[in-house]
Design a protein around this motif. Structure first.
Motif, PDB file in Angstrom:
ATOM      1  N   THR A  55       0.979  -1.147   0.165  1.00  0.00           N
ATOM      2  CA  THR A  55       0.312  -0.305  -0.289  1.00  0.00           C
ATOM      3  C   THR A  55       0.710   1.038   0.117  1.00  0.00           C
ATOM      4  OG1 THR A  55      -0.094  -0.136   2.388  1.00  0.00           O
ATOM      5  CG2 THR A  55      -1.420  -1.365   1.171  1.00  0.00           C
ATOM      6  N   GLY A  56       2.323   0.951   0.399  1.00  0.00           N
ATOM      7  CA  GLY A  56       3.091   2.251   0.608  1.00  0.00           C
ATOM      8  C   GLY A  56       2.934   3.074  -0.522  1.00  0.00           C
ATOM      9  N   MET A  57       2.860   2.223  -1.879  1.00  0.00           N
ATOM     10  CA  MET A  57       3.591   3.024  -3.340  1.00  0.00           C
ATOM     11  C   MET A  57       2.692   3.608  -3.710  1.00  0.00           C
ATOM     12  SD  MET A  57       6.319   3.828  -5.474  1.00  0.00           S
ATOM     13  CE  MET A  57       5.944   4.530  -6.035  1.00  0.00           C
ATOM     14  N   GLY A  58       1.140   3.216  -3.935  1.00  0.00           N
ATOM     15  CA  GLY A  58      -0.353   3.798  -3.533  1.00  0.00           C
ATOM     16  C   GLY A  58      -0.420   4.694  -2.624  1.00  0.00           C
ATOM     17  N   SER A  59       0.089   4.916  -1.491  1.00  0.00           N
ATOM     18  CA  SER A  59       0.255   6.083  -0.773  1.00  0.00           C
ATOM     19  C   SER A  59       1.322   7.135  -1.949  1.00  0.00           C
ATOM     20  CB  SER A  59       0.716   6.232   0.511  1.00  0.00           C
ATOM     21  OG  SER A  59       0.442   6.930   1.531  1.00  0.00           O
ATOM     22  N   LEU A  60       2.431   6.352  -1.660  1.00  0.00           N
ATOM     23  CA  LEU A  60       3.284   7.857  -2.276  1.00  0.00           C
ATOM     24  C   LEU A  60       2.669   8.241  -3.643  1.00  0.00           C
ATOM     25  CD1 LEU A  60       6.417   5.837  -1.630  1.00  0.00           C
ATOM     26  CD2 LEU A  60       6.018   8.032  -0.231  1.00  0.00           C
ATOM     27  N   PHE A  61       1.859   7.713  -4.648  1.00  0.00           N
ATOM     28  CA  PHE A  61       1.586   7.871  -5.564  1.00  0.00           C
ATOM     29  C   PHE A  61       0.375   9.004  -5.564  1.00  0.00           C
ATOM     30  CE2 PHE A  61      -1.068   8.223  -9.633  1.00  0.00           C
ATOM     31  CZ  PHE A  61      -0.973   8.521 -10.315  1.00  0.00           C
ATOM     32  N   ASN A  62      -0.515   8.902  -4.163  1.00  0.00           N
ATOM     33  CA  ASN A  62      -1.147  10.067  -3.785  1.00  0.00           C
ATOM     34  C   ASN A  62      -0.488  11.224  -3.670  1.00  0.00           C
ATOM     35  OD1 ASN A  62      -3.538   8.235  -4.796  1.00  0.00           O
ATOM     36  ND2 ASN A  62      -3.918   7.456  -2.521  1.00  0.00           N
ATOM     37  N   MET A  63       0.127  11.129  -2.580  1.00  0.00           N
ATOM     38  CA  MET A  63       1.134  12.534  -1.880  1.00  0.00           C
ATOM     39  C   MET A  63       1.545  13.209  -3.136  1.00  0.00           C
ATOM     40  SD  MET A  63       3.070  10.074   1.013  1.00  0.00           S
ATOM     41  CE  MET A  63       3.549  12.062   1.207  1.00  0.00           C
ATOM     42  N   MET A  85       8.198  30.323   4.703  1.00  0.00           N
ATOM     43  CA  MET A  85       8.977  29.429   4.928  1.00  0.00           C
ATOM     44  C   MET A  85       8.700  28.607   6.375  1.00  0.00           C
ATOM     45  SD  MET A  85      12.182  28.148   3.992  1.00  0.00           S
ATOM     46  CE  MET A  85      13.521  27.606   4.526  1.00  0.00           C
ATOM     47  N   SER A  86       7.496  29.664   7.128  1.00  0.00           N
ATOM     48  CA  SER A  86       6.838  28.403   7.797  1.00  0.00           C
ATOM     49  C   SER A  86       6.094  27.931   6.976  1.00  0.00           C
ATOM     50  CB  SER A  86       5.954  29.487   8.878  1.00  0.00           C
ATOM     51  OG  SER A  86       5.624  28.720   9.925  1.00  0.00           O
ATOM     52  N   SER A  87       5.678  28.233   5.607  1.00  0.00           N
ATOM     53  CA  SER A  87       4.067  27.486   5.360  1.00  0.00           C
ATOM     54  C   SER A  87       4.463  26.593   4.984  1.00  0.00           C
ATOM     55  CB  SER A  87       3.310  28.301   4.292  1.00  0.00           C
ATOM     56  OG  SER A  87       2.445  27.748   3.942  1.00  0.00           O
ATOM     57  N   LEU A  88       5.865  26.498   4.217  1.00  0.00           N
ATOM     58  CA  LEU A  88       6.214  25.151   3.444  1.00  0.00           C
ATOM     59  C   LEU A  88       6.673  24.157   4.266  1.00  0.00           C
ATOM     60  CD1 LEU A  88       7.494  24.314   0.654  1.00  0.00           C
ATOM     61  CD2 LEU A  88       9.340  25.798   0.408  1.00  0.00           C
ATOM     62  N   GLN A  89       7.670  24.878   5.530  1.00  0.00           N
ATOM     63  CA  GLN A  89       8.300  23.449   6.647  1.00  0.00           C
ATOM     64  C   GLN A  89       7.229  22.625   7.395  1.00  0.00           C
ATOM     65  OE1 GLN A  89      11.048  26.200   8.921  1.00  0.00           O
ATOM     66  NE2 GLN A  89      12.250  24.278   8.110  1.00  0.00           N
ATOM     67  N   LYS A  90       5.807  23.462   7.290  1.00  0.00           N
ATOM     68  CA  LYS A  90       4.807  22.737   7.871  1.00  0.00           C
ATOM     69  C   LYS A  90       3.964  21.500   6.831  1.00  0.00           C
ATOM     70  CE  LYS A  90       0.011  23.166   9.757  1.00  0.00           C
ATOM     71  NZ  LYS A  90      -1.203  24.280  10.228  1.00  0.00           N
ATOM     72  N   SER A  91       4.002  22.536   5.721  1.00  0.00           N
ATOM     73  CA  SER A  91       3.365  20.998   4.353  1.00  0.00           C
ATOM     74  C   SER A  91       4.879  19.779   4.345  1.00  0.00           C
ATOM     75  CB  SER A  91       3.008  22.128   3.301  1.00  0.00           C
ATOM     76  OG  SER A  91       3.342  20.749   2.128  1.00  0.00           O
ATOM     77  N   GLY A  92       6.168  19.784   4.498  1.00  0.00           N
ATOM     78  CA  GLY A  92       6.876  19.634   4.661  1.00  0.00           C
ATOM     79  C   GLY A  92       7.072  18.494   5.449  1.00  0.00           C
ATOM     80  N   GLY A  93       6.753  19.014   6.774  1.00  0.00           N
ATOM     81  CA  GLY A  93       6.244  17.715   7.820  1.00  0.00           C
ATOM     82  C   GLY A  93       5.767  16.857   7.848  1.00  0.00           C
ATOM     83  N   ASN A  94       4.482  17.399   7.338  1.00  0.00           N
ATOM     84  CA  ASN A  94       3.336  16.098   6.689  1.00  0.00           C
ATOM     85  C   ASN A  94       3.694  15.706   5.977  1.00  0.00           C
ATOM     86  OD1 ASN A  94       1.789  18.056   7.975  1.00  0.00           O
ATOM     87  ND2 ASN A  94       0.487  19.281   7.053  1.00  0.00           N
ATOM     88  N   MET A  95       4.321  15.825   4.888  1.00  0.00           N
ATOM     89  CA  MET A  95       5.403  14.897   3.578  1.00  0.00           C
ATOM     90  C   MET A  95       6.083  13.562   4.261  1.00  0.00           C
ATOM     91  SD  MET A  95       5.697  16.862   1.305  1.00  0.00           S
ATOM     92  CE  MET A  95       4.373  18.388  -0.256  1.00  0.00           C
ATOM     93  N   LEU A  96       6.393  14.201   5.982  1.00  0.00           N
ATOM     94  CA  LEU A  96       7.844  13.418   6.162  1.00  0.00           C
ATOM     95  C   LEU A  96       7.422  12.313   7.400  1.00  0.00           C
ATOM     96  CD1 LEU A  96      10.751  16.160   7.184  1.00  0.00           C
ATOM     97  CD2 LEU A  96      10.670  14.365   5.644  1.00  0.00           C
ATOM     98  N   GLU A  97       5.549  12.651   7.906  1.00  0.00           N
ATOM     99  CA  GLU A  97       5.382  12.063   8.501  1.00  0.00           C
ATOM    100  C   GLU A  97       4.782  10.921   7.782  1.00  0.00           C
ATOM    101  OE1 GLU A  97       1.500  11.640  11.440  1.00  0.00           O
ATOM    102  OE2 GLU A  97       3.035  14.074  11.424  1.00  0.00           O
ATOM    103  N   GLY A  98       4.166  11.050   6.280  1.00  0.00           N
ATOM    104  CA  GLY A  98       3.690  10.344   5.657  1.00  0.00           C
ATOM    105  C   GLY A  98       4.965   8.854   5.333  1.00  0.00           C
ATOM    106  N   LYS A 346      -7.900   2.487   3.944  1.00  0.00           N
ATOM    107  CA  LYS A 346      -8.445   1.329   4.358  1.00  0.00           C
ATOM    108  C   LYS A 346      -8.539   1.429   2.753  1.00  0.00           C
ATOM    109  CE  LYS A 346      -9.813   0.821   8.717  1.00  0.00           C
ATOM    110  NZ  LYS A 346     -11.310   0.559   9.788  1.00  0.00           N
ATOM    111  N   ASN A 347      -8.808   1.912   2.199  1.00  0.00           N
ATOM    112  CA  ASN A 347      -9.130   2.067   0.663  1.00  0.00           C
ATOM    113  C   ASN A 347      -7.875   1.258  -0.193  1.00  0.00           C
ATOM    114  OD1 ASN A 347     -12.195   3.179   0.836  1.00  0.00           O
ATOM    115  ND2 ASN A 347     -11.875   4.871   0.108  1.00  0.00           N
ATOM    116  N   GLN A 348      -6.896   2.092  -0.490  1.00  0.00           N
ATOM    117  CA  GLN A 348      -5.660   1.672  -0.295  1.00  0.00           C
ATOM    118  C   GLN A 348      -5.381   0.282  -0.630  1.00  0.00           C
ATOM    119  OE1 GLN A 348      -3.448   4.259  -2.230  1.00  0.00           O
ATOM    120  NE2 GLN A 348      -2.727   1.881  -3.140  1.00  0.00           N
ATOM    121  N   GLN A 349      -5.703  -0.154   0.503  1.00  0.00           N
ATOM    122  CA  GLN A 349      -5.387  -1.496   0.834  1.00  0.00           C
ATOM    123  C   GLN A 349      -6.025  -2.267   0.237  1.00  0.00           C
ATOM    124  OE1 GLN A 349      -5.527  -2.597   5.140  1.00  0.00           O
ATOM    125  NE2 GLN A 349      -4.613  -4.694   4.709  1.00  0.00           N
ATOM    126  N   LEU A 350      -7.375  -1.807   0.218  1.00  0.00           N
ATOM    127  CA  LEU A 350      -8.182  -2.628  -0.772  1.00  0.00           C
ATOM    128  C   LEU A 350      -8.302  -3.339  -2.132  1.00  0.00           C
ATOM    129  CD1 LEU A 350     -11.007  -5.393   0.025  1.00  0.00           C
ATOM    130  CD2 LEU A 350     -12.064  -2.773  -0.351  1.00  0.00           C
TER     131      LEU A 350
END
Length: 406
Positions: A55-63, A85-98, A346-350
């Motif tokens: 499911t990870g590759m599908g998640s990356l494709f969506n990101m 810069m703050s807005s960019l890093q906030k978005s980047g932090g969400n990506m890193l978590e993903g 769950k949709n990705q996994q299914l």
């Protein structure tokens, strides 16, 4: 050779962008470019590791598909502006978590250590992630890449990042060696299928002998007869106003525990899209100008929220297996799709499990597994309005797409 994303990033950022980023993060000015490459390489290594799960590759494709592209023409101004810069890093932090999950903080520390004890590793990664996603997003949109092509592109980055990732990263990612990084992208069928073995192609050609000389004329004649038959039916319907000809549609009604009836959860095309799979797919193969991204829905039914096939037979899958047997140079991608309703993970996994099921059905019919990939797309590629029940039903589907055909 795959595009070198590190070089692409350095060109897009330019010396002014790298200098501005170094100033914003407090990095040594003479090490700005090497620091950026370390951050980018770390993100790419994380994506390779993330993509190794089904499911990870599908998640990356969506990101990648959902990421908003950076304006590299004014990137230096973005880095110099604290608010942007703050807005960019906030978005980047969400990506890193993903990408890294709960290990993002530890990996930021590894990057800091690689930057001669700087404490800016985490901040650098929060910029590197949006840069990588933006570059990949442009390639996906510009070249029309699908999930398998994206996986191949990521695999092609290994030689570029090998000497640039920080010490300890592979251990943190639970990868035994660099050579193992991203290996499961191939194992799970995300990368492009291997070419058919030459001896298999030769044997099949010998078996067919002179069959090919009259096969296509016969097929064209049959298609013409089918078209004439359909025209005759339409004329008859027009002559007899009281008679209506309906296309058959298979429906499964399931009952929930509380007794309520729910609509079928199928991967079948709706009535207005229900065309003969064998005829349309075979005709597509004969067209030298065929659209490489065209997908063909397979009529197959699954139990609700399950990859269990409920139909007694699957004629489209049988037909697909026969076509693959007749064309040994054909490799395909089976893609599972869902509506956007419910939890996306769950949709990705299914969708992955259902694509795997169809791929296994083909393998059990004697098809070489190297010729078929299976990818769960989740809700990333809707074909109808997901805001209506009819649209959701159309979006829940299993489709087949040609990867190579010789």
């Amino acid at each position: 050779m795959a595009d070198n994303l590190l070089d692409m990033a350095i060109r897009q950022l330019g010396s002014s962008g790298i200098d501005a980023l170094s100033g914003a993060l407090g990095l040594p000015a003479d090490r700005g470019e090497s620091a950026v490459k370390t951050g980018l390489s770390t993100v790419l290594a994380g994506m390779l590791n993330k993509g190794s799960s089904k499911t990870g590759m599908g998640s990356l494709f969506n990101m990648v598909s959902d990421s908003s592209g950076l304006d590299f023409s004014s990137i230096a101004d973005i880095f110099k502006d604290p608010a942007q810069m703050s807005s960019l890093q906030k978005s980047g932090g969400n990506m890193l978590e993903g990408i890294f999950g709960g290990k993002a903080g530890n990996i930021g520390d590894l990057v800091s250590a690689a930057l001669s004890g700087s404490d800016k590793g985490g901040s650098l990664l929060k910029v590197a992630a949006p840069v990588v996603m933006s570059l990949l997003g442009k390639l996906v949109k510009g070249k029309g890449l699908d999930i398998s092509s994206l996986a191949s592109l990521l695999l092609g980055q290994k030689s570029f990042i090998k000497d640039k990732i920080p010490d300890g990263l592979l251990k943190e990612l639970d990868v035994s060696s660099f050579d193992k990084l991203g290996d499961s992208l191939v194992t799970h069928g995300h990368a492009q299928p291997q070419e058919p073995r030459p001896q298999a192609v030769h044997a099949q050609e010998k078996k067919r002998g002179g069959f090919g000389k009259w096969f296509w004329p016969l097929l064209i004649a049959l298609a013409a007869l089918y078209a004439l038959n359909m025209c005759a039916k339409k004329e008859k319907m027009g002559e007899e106003p009281g008679e209506v000809i309906l296309d058959e549609e298979s429906v499964i009604i399931e009952e929930t525990p509380n007794g309520a009836v729910t609509p079928p959860d199928t991967a079948a095309p709706t009535t207005d899209e229900a065309v003969d799979f064998t005829g349309s797919f075979t005709e597509y193969l004969t067209n030298p100008a065929r659209d490489p991204n065209r997908e063909f829905p397979l009529t197959i039914e699954f139990a609700v929220d399950s990859a269990e096939v409920t139909s007694a037979s699957a004629p489209d899958v049988d037909a697909l297996a026969k076509i693959l047997q007749d064309h040994p140079g054909l490799t395909i991608a089976i893609e599972g799709h869902t509506s956007g309703e419910g939890d996306e993970i769950k949709n990705q996994q299914l969708s992955q499990e259902r694509a795997d099921t169809v791929r296994q059905m083909l393998v059990e019919k004697g098809i070489d597994p190297n010729r078929v990939t299976a990818t769960g797309m989740g809700s990333a590629k809707p074909v109808a309005d997901d805001g209506t029940e009819e649209g959701k039903q159309k979006n829940r589907r299993i489709s087949v797409r040609v990867v190579t055909f010789e």
